[in-house]
Structure formats: structure tokens, C-alpha cells
Design a protein around this motif. Sequence first.
Motif, short mmCIF file in Angstrom:
data_model
loop_
_atom_site.label_atom_id
_atom_site.label_comp_id
_atom_site.label_asym_id
_atom_site.label_seq_id
_atom_site.Cartn_x
_atom_site.Cartn_y
_atom_site.Cartn_z
N ILE A 192 -24.17 8.62 -21.70
CA ILE A 192 -22.67 7.60 -21.38
C ILE A 192 -22.62 8.40 -19.93
CG2 ILE A 192 -20.44 7.31 -22.83
CD1 ILE A 192 -21.46 7.95 -25.17
N SER A 193 -21.75 7.58 -19.65
CA SER A 193 -21.35 7.98 -18.53
C SER A 193 -20.36 7.54 -17.56
CB SER A 193 -22.76 8.52 -17.27
OG SER A 193 -22.84 7.47 -17.00
N VAL A 194 -19.03 8.33 -17.63
CA VAL A 194 -17.63 7.35 -16.30
C VAL A 194 -17.92 8.43 -14.86
CG1 VAL A 194 -15.16 8.06 -16.87
CG2 VAL A 194 -16.93 7.99 -18.80
N THR A 195 -17.75 6.80 -14.36
CA THR A 195 -17.24 7.67 -12.97
C THR A 195 -15.98 6.75 -12.57
OG1 THR A 195 -18.73 4.92 -12.19
CG2 THR A 195 -20.22 7.74 -11.79
N SER A 196 -15.58 7.55 -11.53
CA SER A 196 -14.08 6.63 -11.26
C SER A 196 -13.88 6.15 -9.50
CB SER A 196 -13.14 7.32 -11.23
OG SER A 196 -13.03 8.78 -10.97
N ILE B 296 -12.07 2.09 -13.28
CA ILE B 296 -13.07 4.08 -14.12
C ILE B 296 -14.62 3.14 -15.02
CG2 ILE B 296 -13.13 4.72 -15.68
CD1 ILE B 296 -10.19 6.04 -15.30
N GLU B 297 -15.47 3.33 -14.39
CA GLU B 297 -16.58 2.65 -14.66
C GLU B 297 -17.23 3.73 -16.07
OE1 GLU B 297 -18.43 -0.34 -12.67
OE2 GLU B 297 -20.01 1.48 -13.21
N ILE B 298 -17.17 2.73 -17.28
CA ILE B 298 -17.57 3.49 -18.43
C ILE B 298 -19.66 2.74 -18.25
CG2 ILE B 298 -17.88 4.43 -20.74
CD1 ILE B 298 -14.85 3.75 -20.58
N LEU B 299 -20.26 3.49 -18.71
CA LEU B 299 -21.97 2.83 -18.89
C LEU B 299 -22.30 4.01 -19.68
CD1 LEU B 299 -22.69 1.86 -16.27
CD2 LEU B 299 -24.68 3.19 -16.01
N ILE B 300 -22.57 2.64 -20.65
CA ILE B 300 -23.09 3.13 -21.73
C ILE B 300 -24.67 2.65 -22.39
CG2 ILE B 300 -23.19 3.38 -24.45
CD1 ILE B 300 -19.73 2.61 -23.57
N ALA B 301 -26.11 3.21 -22.71
CA ALA B 301 -27.11 2.74 -22.12
C ALA B 301 -27.95 2.97 -23.48
CB ALA B 301 -27.82 4.01 -21.24
N ASP B 302 -28.15 2.45 -23.78
CA ASP B 302 -29.46 3.16 -25.27
C ASP B 302 -30.62 2.63 -24.82
OD1 ASP B 302 -30.40 0.43 -26.23
OD2 ASP B 302 -28.13 0.17 -26.37
N THR B 303 -32.18 3.09 -25.81
CA THR B 303 -33.20 3.18 -25.30
C THR B 303 -33.87 2.07 -27.10
OG1 THR B 303 -33.69 5.17 -26.40
CG2 THR B 303 -33.54 4.67 -24.00
N GLY B 304 -33.08 0.79 -27.36
CA GLY B 304 -33.02 0.16 -28.42
C GLY B 304 -33.73 -0.72 -27.91
N LEU C 184 -18.37 -1.43 -18.73
CA LEU C 184 -17.11 -1.74 -18.61
C LEU C 184 -16.64 -1.23 -17.41
CD1 LEU C 184 -17.12 0.11 -22.58
CD2 LEU C 184 -17.17 -2.09 -21.82
N SER C 185 -15.65 -2.07 -16.78
CA SER C 185 -15.32 -1.34 -15.75
C SER C 185 -13.69 -1.46 -16.16
CB SER C 185 -15.27 -2.21 -14.62
OG SER C 185 -14.92 -1.96 -13.50
N PHE C 186 -12.75 -0.30 -15.80
CA PHE C 186 -11.01 -0.80 -16.39
C PHE C 186 -10.28 -0.37 -14.27
CE2 PHE C 186 -13.25 1.13 -19.88
CZ PHE C 186 -12.39 0.02 -20.89
N GLY D 248 -10.43 -6.40 -17.11
CA GLY D 248 -12.03 -5.23 -16.68
C GLY D 248 -12.78 -6.52 -16.85
N SER D 249 -13.47 -5.40 -16.93
CA SER D 249 -15.21 -6.22 -16.92
C SER D 249 -16.24 -5.95 -17.72
CB SER D 249 -15.28 -6.50 -16.21
OG SER D 249 -16.34 -5.71 -15.38
N ILE D 250 -17.25 -7.15 -19.33
CA ILE D 250 -17.91 -5.96 -19.18
C ILE D 250 -19.68 -6.59 -19.05
CG2 ILE D 250 -17.49 -7.85 -21.79
CD1 ILE D 250 -19.05 -5.30 -23.30
N ILE D 251 -20.52 -5.94 -18.25
CA ILE D 251 -21.89 -6.71 -18.55
C ILE D 251 -22.43 -5.67 -19.20
CG2 ILE D 251 -23.05 -6.12 -15.98
CD1 ILE D 251 -20.57 -6.35 -14.34
N LEU D 252 -23.44 -6.92 -19.26
CA LEU D 252 -25.36 -6.01 -20.13
C LEU D 252 -25.90 -6.16 -19.69
CD1 LEU D 252 -22.60 -6.26 -22.96
CD2 LEU D 252 -25.13 -6.59 -24.77
#
Lengths: 369, 124
Positions: free
Chosen positions: A287-291, A296-304, A365-367, A349-353
Motif C-alpha cells: 500500500i502506498s500513498v502519494t499526494s 491524494i492517490e492510494i495504491l493497493i497492490a496484491d500478488t494474487g 484510488l484517486s481523491f 474521485g476515481s478508481i482504476i484497476l
Amino acid sequence: MFWFHRSSHLNTPPDQKPVLSTVLEAISDGIVVVSVDGIVQMVNGYARTLLGARAKDVVGKPIFGLFTLENEKGVLVSPENAPWRRVLEQKKSIGPAQYTIVKTDGGKTPIALSVSPFFGQDEKTVEGVVIAFEDKTTEEEVEQMKTKFIPFAAHQLRTPLGSIRWNTEIILSGKLGIVPPYLIDTITTVYDSTQQMIRLVNDLLNLSRIDEGKIPNDPVDIDVAVVIRSVVKEMQTLVEKRALTTEVTVPDVLPKLRLDASRFRDVIQNIVSNAVKFNMPGGKVTISVTSSEDHIEILIADTGMGIPQIEQKQIFEKFFRAANAVANQTEGTGLGLYVIKYYMDEWGGSIILDSEENKGTTVRLSFPI
Amino acid sequence: MKKILIVEDDVRLRQIYQTMLTSDGYEVEMVSTGQEGLAKATAVVPNLIVLDIMLPGGMNGFDLLEQLKRNPTTQQIPVVVLTNLDNARSTVTSIGAEEYIVKTNTSIDDVIKKIKNYLQDGVS
């Protein structure tokens, strides 16, 4: 039936007319036949009951006055915009569409209304329309009960769930005494299942609020890092059980988001819980957050397991579940992403997968700030 | 010894608060209705009030909070609202509650931490 003589194409043999007439009278849908010049030719028994006083002595008179309709938004439909006018002009069937009949005494009945044209012997000239409508009162009542019942049930469920959650937390914390090692696994499972139930109840409540258009909006300043850390902490037992590693990167200085705190938490919790439960054993959640100046962008990545390419378009649909998730028997309702997408849109905001099967999924996720 | 008044009708949760707070050396008073809460708050004047919203007996948490914040004896006491309603934040903060916590969304550890925060900084 007095109206058949007007419809030249309805060359029903004379001995079948009484049968047809009885059928029309017996069915529990309203049927009204109107000629091309807007004159009522026939009103069956059910339509007479539903339309009340207006239906008396109406045969041979203009349709105008027989129906007062409101559209779905509760706006009165003017005679020029009546659905049968449209059908006569466009020569195409419409419906079933939701309307409400306003009775002469002011009473209202929700209906589903369909209108179909009928043609002359040349099969081109429209001779009139058949208006069919069904009483939707019961369905409407059930719908209303449902919208009241779900929030009620959800709140009732939260009370015992909260108690189970806190009690298992206390047991696992060792405050009540040392937990025998052979029990830790079992109690952890109770805790994880309870968290799953809590998320489910939250999803249901969110869904019913979206359906009703009553979304709580109680904006407060949110510390994104605090929410993310608390959500990750909640998933910790499941993370350990699945031998996952988590990595959270948040800049030291981050602007606050001004949003409804509970809804924001629901969004983060949903995505993080997806990243955990759809991961491969031994995998990683990053999980990484940048602004930037305005985001504010929140990136949540998995290896699933990822989402199959072909299904990626549907993932924001209500109740949609990817085939591999179903095959793998991973728990889920298909409500999470639907709810998240709705809230992200609502917040501007937006959500991109970005997902690849058997490689993993990254959610961005972009807020707006 | 710092006193905490807890207004909560759910026995299971009262037990948890009792366990978590008395072991830390606080004096904990428990009541289960709004009316009892008001009586106890004015009589004892605790250092902190923990308040549930859905309460039996006609006076809910909103009503009690209003009365507490209107009464000169009790209006300075910080109030932590702990509820299962997740859409009442602006209502309770506008009446004057210091903290709003949704029970199922918060771990008991965080709840206790927040409660203790008010006991360190609050009126002694």
C-alpha cells in the motif's frame, strides 16, 4: 365484444368472440383498447376496477380523461406526452414502464404499463393501441419493507458482532489469561469471521443507502495514514494465517482528506480485504500513498489470483464476482467494488484497476483534495 | 481516582468496559438508560461519560447528550459517544460530544486508548 367490428383485421370467427371476451374479463391485468382517433373501444373488468369512476360509460369516448398518470418521478403526464400517443406516432410497442394511476378520489396505484399498436389488414396502417397494465401495489409494498428492513437488520446485527469482535480481541490480547496455543488458531478464526460479517453488514447497509439515495455525508478531516494502518491492523491475523507480508508507505506530510469518515473507511477496508483474501499464500500486499497539489492517490497492490481480462469490464457491477474467485471459493458478495465505485464517483474521485490473472491486482484510488 | 460513567444497555459490552477500565484503576459507574445517566451524571459528576445512542426507556443518547451539555453541572464533562450508528457524527458533534466512535469499526484497544486520552487531558 362491441369493439371488434371496428378492427377489420380481427376477423376472429364469431363463435370465438365470447371466449375471447371472457378471457379478457377474467385476467387480472387491466386492458384498454383505443382506436387511432383516441376513442376508447373496450375496457376490461380489471381496468374498470382499477380506474374506478372514470371507467364508467367510457367506451366510445376519448381516452383523455380515462387515465391520469404520473411518471416515475411523480410528475403528471400531459395528454400530449401520454405513452399511447407515442406508440401511435412511432408504431412501436413500449413498456412495461413504471407509472402511477391517480384516481378521481386522489388515491394512487403504482402500475407497470405497456402499450402496443395494432395494425389493419395491410399490416402497416395503425388502427389503434392496446394498453395493458398491472397493479404493482404489492411489489411496491415489499420493496418499501425491504428498504426499511435491511438497515434495521444491519443495525441489529452490529450489536452482537461488536461484542464478539471485542471479546475475541480481549481473549487474544491475553488480558484474561494466557491463551493455550492450541486454541489461538480457533479464536483467530472466530475473529476473522466476525470481521468478515462486519464488512458484509457494512456492504449491505451501504447498498441499501445507495438504492434509497440516502447516502450519509458527514465530512470530517481524515488522516489517511491512520485509517490505512488501522485497517491493515484489523486484517493482521488473516495476513499471518495466509503467510502474507504487508508494506505500507505513507509520506510524513500528507494533506487531510475531507470526506465522510465511515464511508472512506469502508472503501479502504474493502480494497485491502480484497488484496488479502484474493492473494496467493505467501504473497504480498503493498500500500502506498502519494499526494500532489490537488490529489491524494492510494495504491493497493496484491500478488494474487487477479481478475480474468474478459471479466474486467464487469467488476463494478452489483453482485458481480469473477469466475476464478467463485471457483476458488473465496468468500465475497460482489457488492464491495460496486459500492466503492459509487462512492468514488460521488466524491469526484476515481478508481482504476490494473489486473492480470495469476499475477495480481493493483487498485489506484484517486481523491481530490 | 478518576470516575467514568458508562451509559450502555448491552450487558455484554458493559462487561467488557468493566474488565478493560477497572483493571486500569478507574472507578466505573454503569447505567443502562438515559434517565439513569442524567441522574448519575449530576450526582457523581464523573471525569468522563461514555454514551451509547440507542437506549431503552424513551430518552436516547442524543436526548441525554443535549441535557448534559445544557446543564451547568455536567456541561464541562467530556462525552465519548460509542454507537453502532455510523451516520450520526455531525449530529453528536454539533450537540457537543468530544468523540464519536462506531463500535464495530473500532478495536477495543483503540476505544480504550481514546477513553484514556480524555482522562489524561480532561477535567480532573
